[in-house]
Design a protein around this motif. Structure first.
Motif, PDB file in Angstrom:
ATOM      1  N   PRO A 148     -11.785  -7.046  -8.884  1.00 61.91           N
ATOM      2  CA  PRO A 148     -11.399  -8.460  -8.926  1.00 61.91           C
ATOM      3  C   PRO A 148     -10.090  -8.779  -8.200  1.00 61.91           C
ATOM      4  O   PRO A 148      -9.843  -9.920  -7.833  1.00 61.91           O
ATOM      5  N   LEU A 149      -9.256  -7.761  -7.986  1.00 56.77           N
ATOM      6  CA  LEU A 149      -7.981  -7.972  -7.294  1.00 56.77           C
ATOM      7  C   LEU A 149      -8.129  -7.936  -5.776  1.00 56.77           C
ATOM      8  O   LEU A 149      -7.191  -8.256  -5.055  1.00 56.77           O
ATOM      9  N   GLY A 150      -9.295  -7.498  -5.301  1.00 61.54           N
ATOM     10  CA  GLY A 150      -9.471  -7.345  -3.856  1.00 61.54           C
ATOM     11  C   GLY A 150      -8.973  -5.998  -3.364  1.00 61.54           C
ATOM     12  O   GLY A 150      -8.607  -5.857  -2.201  1.00 61.54           O
ATOM     13  N   LEU A 151      -8.964  -5.015  -4.254  1.00 64.57           N
ATOM     14  CA  LEU A 151      -8.546  -3.661  -3.895  1.00 64.57           C
ATOM     15  C   LEU A 151      -9.733  -2.711  -4.010  1.00 64.57           C
ATOM     16  O   LEU A 151     -10.588  -2.880  -4.883  1.00 64.57           O
ATOM     17  N   THR A 152      -9.752  -1.719  -3.138  1.00 63.12           N
ATOM     18  CA  THR A 152     -10.807  -0.723  -3.143  1.00 63.12           C
ATOM     19  C   THR A 152     -10.202   0.661  -3.240  1.00 63.12           C
ATOM     20  O   THR A 152      -9.252   0.984  -2.534  1.00 63.12           O
ATOM     21  N   LEU A 153     -10.760   1.460  -4.113  1.00 61.73           N
ATOM     22  CA  LEU A 153     -10.390   2.865  -4.248  1.00 61.73           C
ATOM     23  C   LEU A 153     -11.427   3.660  -3.462  1.00 61.73           C
ATOM     24  O   LEU A 153     -12.576   3.753  -3.864  1.00 61.73           O
ATOM     25  N   ARG A 154     -11.026   4.166  -2.312  1.00 61.29           N
ATOM     26  CA  ARG A 154     -11.960   4.842  -1.407  1.00 61.29           C
ATOM     27  C   ARG A 154     -11.880   6.359  -1.552  1.00 61.29           C
ATOM     28  O   ARG A 154     -10.816   6.923  -1.753  1.00 61.29           O
ATOM     29  N   ASN A 155     -13.039   6.970  -1.393  1.00 65.78           N
ATOM     30  CA  ASN A 155     -13.139   8.422  -1.392  1.00 65.78           C
ATOM     31  C   ASN A 155     -12.886   8.925   0.027  1.00 65.78           C
ATOM     32  O   ASN A 155     -13.505   8.446   0.969  1.00 65.78           O
ATOM     33  N   VAL A 156     -11.965   9.845   0.177  1.00 68.12           N
ATOM     34  CA  VAL A 156     -11.722  10.509   1.456  1.00 68.12           C
ATOM     35  C   VAL A 156     -12.388  11.868   1.328  1.00 68.12           C
ATOM     36  O   VAL A 156     -11.861  12.772   0.675  1.00 68.12           O
ATOM     37  N   TRP A 157     -13.556  11.979   1.900  1.00 72.60           N
ATOM     38  CA  TRP A 157     -14.458  13.099   1.670  1.00 72.60           C
ATOM     39  C   TRP A 157     -13.758  14.447   1.794  1.00 72.60           C
ATOM     40  O   TRP A 157     -13.079  14.741   2.782  1.00 72.60           O
ATOM     41  N   GLY A 158     -13.900  15.233   0.755  1.00 73.25           N
ATOM     42  CA  GLY A 158     -13.361  16.590   0.743  1.00 73.25           C
ATOM     43  C   GLY A 158     -11.864  16.687   0.531  1.00 73.25           C
ATOM     44  O   GLY A 158     -11.312  17.787   0.529  1.00 73.25           O
ATOM     45  N   ARG A 159     -11.192  15.548   0.351  1.00 71.45           N
ATOM     46  CA  ARG A 159      -9.733  15.595   0.211  1.00 71.45           C
ATOM     47  C   ARG A 159      -9.232  14.880  -1.036  1.00 71.45           C
ATOM     48  O   ARG A 159      -8.504  15.464  -1.825  1.00 71.45           O
ATOM     49  N   GLY A 160      -9.581  13.620  -1.180  1.00 71.40           N
ATOM     50  CA  GLY A 160      -9.066  12.871  -2.296  1.00 71.40           C
ATOM     51  C   GLY A 160      -9.427  11.402  -2.218  1.00 71.40           C
ATOM     52  O   GLY A 160     -10.550  11.053  -1.848  1.00 71.40           O
ATOM     53  N   PHE A 161      -8.436  10.546  -2.497  1.00 70.28           N
ATOM     54  CA  PHE A 161      -8.694   9.117  -2.587  1.00 70.28           C
ATOM     55  C   PHE A 161      -7.545   8.327  -1.964  1.00 70.28           C
ATOM     56  O   PHE A 161      -6.432   8.813  -1.864  1.00 70.28           O
ATOM     57  N   THR A 162      -7.859   7.098  -1.595  1.00 70.87           N
ATOM     58  CA  THR A 162      -6.856   6.166  -1.103  1.00 70.87           C
ATOM     59  C   THR A 162      -7.181   4.782  -1.657  1.00 70.87           C
ATOM     60  O   THR A 162      -8.339   4.471  -1.918  1.00 70.87           O
ATOM     61  N   ILE A 163      -6.151   3.984  -1.846  1.00 74.49           N
ATOM     62  CA  ILE A 163      -6.345   2.613  -2.313  1.00 74.49           C
ATOM     63  C   ILE A 163      -5.981   1.681  -1.168  1.00 74.49           C
ATOM     64  O   ILE A 163      -4.961   1.862  -0.503  1.00 74.49           O
ATOM     65  N   GLU A 164      -6.850   0.688  -0.918  1.00 73.05           N
ATOM     66  CA  GLU A 164      -6.685  -0.219   0.210  1.00 73.05           C
ATOM     67  C   GLU A 164      -7.185  -1.608  -0.176  1.00 73.05           C
ATOM     68  O   GLU A 164      -7.990  -1.735  -1.094  1.00 73.05           O
ATOM     69  N   PRO A 165      -6.771  -2.627   0.566  1.00 72.35           N
ATOM     70  CA  PRO A 165      -7.355  -3.960   0.332  1.00 72.35           C
ATOM     71  C   PRO A 165      -8.806  -3.970   0.840  1.00 72.35           C
ATOM     72  O   PRO A 165      -9.164  -3.210   1.732  1.00 72.35           O
ATOM     73  N   ASP A 166      -9.621  -4.822   0.206  1.00 74.38           N
ATOM     74  CA  ASP A 166     -11.026  -4.959   0.649  1.00 74.38           C
ATOM     75  C   ASP A 166     -11.118  -5.331   2.103  1.00 74.38           C
ATOM     76  O   ASP A 166     -10.323  -5.967   2.669  1.00 74.38           O
TER      77      ASP A 166
END
Length: 166
Positions: A148-166
């Motif tokens: 709802p905030l317009g943020l996405t938690l993305r999977n960085v394959w084989g490494r981890g995660f990053t948070i970014e705006p939609d």
């Protein structure tokens, strides 16, 4: 008044320059309304504006400008306050303490990768299950809270995660 203040904040006479105020609102530009003698202050103040009455002491003016500039951060980067509320743009969401612990490194390194083993250590320190499945479950729940905030938690394959705006 310093030169950097002029470049960031638009000074607008209120109510004489109300059209300029509306332009600032539409462009999300910082605006300090200078309320003219005898005029009532504006009834509603937006995120990007504040008001003063002249004469104003230079230190007070700088404090108002600094507060306006601090508000801009809410549009550029999410802010997690100590009470567990995540702010981004014009919205906010309340998170559990465990979600805050997981999200903290993601926000401090906004748009950068946070490795799975870092999240695993956080879960272990909090006394929660730190298995791969547990991490994935926490990420899934966080994705739902952030959407709802317009943020996405993305999977960085084989490494981890990053948070970014939609």
């Amino acid at each position: 008044m310093t030169a950097d203040v002029k470049s960031w904040v638009r000074f607008v006479r209120w109510p004489a320059e109300s059209k300029i105020r509306e332009e600032c609102r539409a462009r999300r530009r910082l605006c300090l309304l200078v309320v003219e003698h005898g005029a009532p202050p504006p009834e509603r103040i937006g995120l990007y504006e504040d008001w003063v009455r002249p004469p104003i002491v230079p230190e007070d003016l700088q404090a108002r400008v600094s507060q306006l500039e601090a508000r801009v951060v809410l549009n550029e980067k999410p802010v997690l306050d100590p009470a567990g509320i995540l702010f981004f743009r014009d919205s906010s969401v309340t998170l559990s303490m465990l979600q805050c612990e997981i999200l903290s490194p993601l926000i401090s390194r906004y748009s950068q990768v946070v490795y799975r083993d870092e999240l695993q250590k956080i879960l272990e320190q909090c006394g929660a299950s730190a298995s791969s499945n547990a991490i994935d479950l926490h990420v899934l729940r966080l994705r739902r809270r952030l959407q709802p905030l317009g943020l996405t938690l993305r999977n960085v394959w084989g490494r981890g995660f990053t948070i970014e705006p939609d």
